[in-house]
Scaffold this motif. Structure first.
Motif, PDB file in Angstrom:
ATOM      1  N   SER A  76      -0.538  18.227  13.853  1.00 32.74           N
ATOM      2  CA  SER A  76      -0.154  17.646  12.249  1.00 32.74           C
ATOM      3  C   SER A  76       0.538  19.401  11.500  1.00 32.74           C
ATOM      4  O   SER A  76       1.076  19.348  11.808  1.00 32.74           O
ATOM      5  N   ALA A  79       3.098  20.408  12.997  1.00 30.30           N
ATOM      6  CA  ALA A  79       4.498  19.546  12.186  1.00 30.30           C
ATOM      7  C   ALA A  79       4.576  20.254  10.885  1.00 30.30           C
ATOM      8  O   ALA A  79       5.351  20.372  10.147  1.00 30.30           O
ATOM      9  N   ALA A  80       3.703  20.554  10.458  1.00 37.58           N
ATOM     10  CA  ALA A  80       3.267  20.811   8.996  1.00 37.58           C
ATOM     11  C   ALA A  80       4.193  22.915   9.019  1.00 37.58           C
ATOM     12  O   ALA A  80       4.279  22.656   7.506  1.00 37.58           O
ATOM     13  N   GLN A  93       9.652  16.576  13.812  1.00 39.40           N
ATOM     14  CA  GLN A  93      10.396  15.260  13.683  1.00 39.40           C
ATOM     15  C   GLN A  93       9.639  15.289  14.801  1.00 39.40           C
ATOM     16  O   GLN A  93       8.679  13.544  14.875  1.00 39.40           O
ATOM     17  N   LEU A  96       5.910  14.576  14.125  1.00 40.46           N
ATOM     18  CA  LEU A  96       6.021  13.349  13.800  1.00 40.46           C
ATOM     19  C   LEU A  96       6.107  11.842  14.101  1.00 40.46           C
ATOM     20  O   LEU A  96       5.467  11.093  13.708  1.00 40.46           O
ATOM     21  N   SER A  97       6.911  12.033  14.957  1.00 45.06           N
ATOM     22  CA  SER A  97       7.243  10.451  15.232  1.00 45.06           C
ATOM     23  C   SER A  97       5.928  10.148  16.435  1.00 45.06           C
ATOM     24  O   SER A  97       5.882   8.944  16.932  1.00 45.06           O
ATOM     25  N   ALA A  99       1.900   9.761  18.030  1.00 41.31           N
ATOM     26  CA  ALA A  99       0.630   8.831  17.588  1.00 41.31           C
ATOM     27  C   ALA A  99       0.848   8.760  16.175  1.00 41.31           C
ATOM     28  O   ALA A  99       1.423   8.408  15.637  1.00 41.31           O
ATOM     29  N   SER A 100      -1.022   8.825  15.962  1.00 40.30           N
ATOM     30  CA  SER A 100      -0.805   8.546  14.437  1.00 40.30           C
ATOM     31  C   SER A 100      -2.090  10.075  13.892  1.00 40.30           C
ATOM     32  O   SER A 100      -1.501  10.950  14.142  1.00 40.30           O
ATOM     33  N   GLY A 101      -1.715   9.655  12.409  1.00 42.09           N
ATOM     34  CA  GLY A 101      -2.155  10.936  11.880  1.00 42.09           C
ATOM     35  C   GLY A 101      -3.771  11.122  11.991  1.00 42.09           C
ATOM     36  O   GLY A 101      -3.679  12.696  12.572  1.00 42.09           O
ATOM     37  N   LEU A 103      -5.112  11.075  15.725  1.00 36.38           N
ATOM     38  CA  LEU A 103      -4.397  11.661  16.489  1.00 36.38           C
ATOM     39  C   LEU A 103      -3.971  12.513  16.224  1.00 36.38           C
ATOM     40  O   LEU A 103      -4.481  13.933  17.434  1.00 36.38           O
ATOM     41  N   ARG A 104      -2.959  13.304  15.121  1.00 37.95           N
ATOM     42  CA  ARG A 104      -2.190  14.358  15.796  1.00 37.95           C
ATOM     43  C   ARG A 104      -3.393  15.638  15.031  1.00 37.95           C
ATOM     44  O   ARG A 104      -3.324  17.079  15.242  1.00 37.95           O
ATOM     45  N   ARG A 232      11.819   3.169  19.656  1.00 37.43           N
ATOM     46  CA  ARG A 232      10.634   2.315  20.376  1.00 37.43           C
ATOM     47  C   ARG A 232      10.506   0.802  20.209  1.00 37.43           C
ATOM     48  O   ARG A 232      11.284   0.141  18.759  1.00 37.43           O
ATOM     49  N   ALA A 235       7.548   0.057  14.467  1.00 37.66           N
ATOM     50  CA  ALA A 235       8.408   1.174  13.641  1.00 37.66           C
ATOM     51  C   ALA A 235       7.514   2.154  13.549  1.00 37.66           C
ATOM     52  O   ALA A 235       8.219   2.920  13.224  1.00 37.66           O
ATOM     53  N   SER A 236       6.288   2.503  14.161  1.00 36.47           N
ATOM     54  CA  SER A 236       5.454   3.284  13.845  1.00 36.47           C
ATOM     55  C   SER A 236       4.241   3.669  15.348  1.00 36.47           C
ATOM     56  O   SER A 236       4.225   2.855  15.493  1.00 36.47           O
ATOM     57  N   TYR A 237       3.894   4.560  15.628  1.00 38.71           N
ATOM     58  CA  TYR A 237       2.493   4.531  16.196  1.00 38.71           C
ATOM     59  C   TYR A 237       3.102   4.230  17.941  1.00 38.71           C
ATOM     60  O   TYR A 237       1.937   2.684  18.085  1.00 38.71           O
TER      61      TYR A 237
END
Lengths: 328, 188
Positions: A76, A79-80, A93, A96-97, A99-101, A103-104, A232, A235-237
């Motif tokens: 995280s 990425a930031a 990108q 951020l694409s 895992a999840s917040g 996990l990152r 995937r 849409a996420s995770y």
């Protein structure tokens, strides 16, 4: 889970020497994959050597205008990071694409590179798997393989490498810095992960006791733009069915430099050298992009249920190249 | 390995061969010291050793988010954290969010919006939302953040941003629309 010892390493030397003393030791970074594999009985270390306390948690500019990323920098934070977002957007990108917040926030740069495949047979110790026990067999080729490899696979193994980050690093020509019992060495990210061949138990070229200390990004070529695209099931995770990282420099409707890497297709991030060859010097047209990507994916050998991934990868790559060159 | 050399090597580094360690955790502001098997996760330490059953064990594999707690200011899946590796960490669970009888604004918003049905995922959803609001305030981008930002300004939490940033928390009852509304209330 098997009982294990725990050592919090204070220096890289202490970390590496613990590994040489204990053949059953493994490094612990964020643990988001390793601890899961220990719960599943896939990983059975005698000793965890925790490397998160090492001074490898910084992102810094290099003297040549590149970037030095410590092995324990969290996904995280990377990425930031301002420099990553502005100079290497494909890397931000890609991270951020994945895992999840949660996990990152936990996963590290080094751990991301060393994560294991999510092939369902690898993760289930009641099933044979050549990656866990070489020579025991691979049911995936005839079984459930919709998510698995379409290119570069072998009779022994059709697993994919799950990382998004590594795909961006491959297109960005990053280098992995290693420190081990025999000292330091550098390996390009594109050579770090292996194709399975007859030894699918080895994901990477890392040697026993070697620690990833940092990842080096070369300076961004002048005028280069980059993007990461991922397809995937949600849409996420979710892991990539197919993904692409593209880095392009174009001028006056001509491509000067192009680097392309696919994710979700192979045992390693798949650097598309054949496509790059066609792209270099060619006009920035959809026809060029399609010809280049098709030339690369001609080597694909999809399994019974995953041919759709080749078409997904093709669309992603053509769209990514078009998006990068119309922006110029 | 030769047992003699094993003893010599481990003499200064007991943790290499023993399977239990003393672990100090600051839980909701209170220091707690436990002697734990190294296999104990932060989630099991909370639930089985400290009687804090707010954080839930859903999948126990980092896939559902029900175990989400805040570790040193960042949300994390406590089922994937080994307690021994978090010696000295400051951990906030759902039990530690309220200020006395005054609920945390995210807890208030979940009540006001009825953002739950069975409630099993709710402590994880709430801790995740609290962590996520902090990340957005710090300018952390997400997968759906429009390009061009560099992290110097807080991220604007639209509904698509909230859905993306909360994707690590599953709700089998499907209370997602109300969860997004509750978080929007706090974010605005």
């Amino acid at each position: 889970m098997k009982p294990f010892g725990y050592l919090r390493a204070r220096t890289t030397d202490e970390a590496v020497s613990a590994m040489t003393r204990h053949p059953g030791a493994v490094f612990l970074g964020g643990g988001t994959n390793l601890i899961d594999l220990m719960k599943l009985g896939v990983a059975t270390p005698d000793l965890l050597v925790d490397v998160r306390g090492l001074p490898l948690d910084q992102v810094a500019d290099t003297s040549d205008g590149g970037l030095r990323i410590g092995a324990t920098v969290r996904n995280s934070d990377l990425a930031a990071h301002h420099a990553v977002r502005t100079r290497y957007p494909a890397l931000s990108q890609a991270l951020l694409s994945g895992a999840s917040g949660q996990l990152r926030n936990t996963a590290t740069t080094g751990g991301n590179l060393l994560q294991r495949t999510r092939c369902p047979y690898f993760q289930d110790i009641s099933k044979p798997c050549n990656k866990r026990v070489p020579g025991i067999g691979c049911p995936a080729r005839e079984g459930t393989h919709r998510d698995l490899a379409v290119i570069g696979h072998s009779e022994a193994c059709v697993a994919t490498h799950p990382s998004d980050m590594a795909v961006a690093l491959a297109a960005l020509d990053a280098t992995v810095q290693l420190y081990g019992p025999d000292g330091e060495r550098s390996v390009p990210v594109t050579d770090f992960h292996r194709l399975p061949g007859d030894t699918p138990d080895r994901d990477t070229v890392i040697r026993p006791g070697e620690l990833i200390t940092e990842v080096l990004l070369p300076p961004r070529p002048e005028g280069a733009v980059s993007v990461y695209r991922k397809a995937r099931d949600r849409a996420s995770y979710a892991f990539a069915l197919a993904s692409v990282a593209a880095v392009v420099t174009a001028r006056d409707g001509r491509i000067e430099h192009a680097a392309l890497a696919f994710g979700g297709l192979a045992h390693r991030p798949w650097r598309a050298r054949a496509a790059e060859e066609i792209l270099r010097g060619a006009a920035t047209t959809d026809d060029t992009f399609t010809r280049a990507v098709d030339a690369e994916l001609a080597a694909a050998r999809p399994l019974r249920d995953n041919a759709f991934k080749v078409e997904l990868a093709r669309s992603l790559a053509v769209d990514a190249l078009a998006a990068l060159t119309t922006r110029n | 390995m030769d047992p003699t050399s094993e003893r010599e090597n481990s003499s200064g580094q007991l943790g290499e061969t023993r399977h239990r360690s003393a672990v100090a955790l600051h839980i909701n502001g209170t220091p707690r010291t436990l002697t734990l098997d190294h296999r104990t996760t932060v989630l099991d330490a909370l639930r089985e050793h400290l009687g804090l059953t707010g954080a839930k064990k859903g999948c126990d594999h980092g896939q559902c988010g029900a175990c989400t707690v805040i570790v040193d200011g960042r949300r994390a899946n406590s089922c994937l954290l080994l307690a021994v590796a978090h010696d000295g960490a400051r951990i906030t669970t759902v039990e530690g969010l309220a200020d006395g009888d005054r609920l945390h604004p995210v807890q208030e918003a979940f009540l006001a919006r009825d953002a739950l049905q069975c409630g099993y995922c709710t402590p994880g959803q709430i801790c995740s939302a609290v962590g996520m609001l902090g990340e957005a305030a710090d300018g952390f981008p997400s997968h759906v953040t429009e390009d061009g930002g560099d992290g110097s300004a807080p991220a604007r939490l639209t509904a698509p941003e909230i859905r993306e940033r909360m994707s690590g928390n599953l709700c089998r009852c499907g209370a997602y629309p109300r969860i997004v509304e509750a978080i929007e209330d706090v974010a605005s």
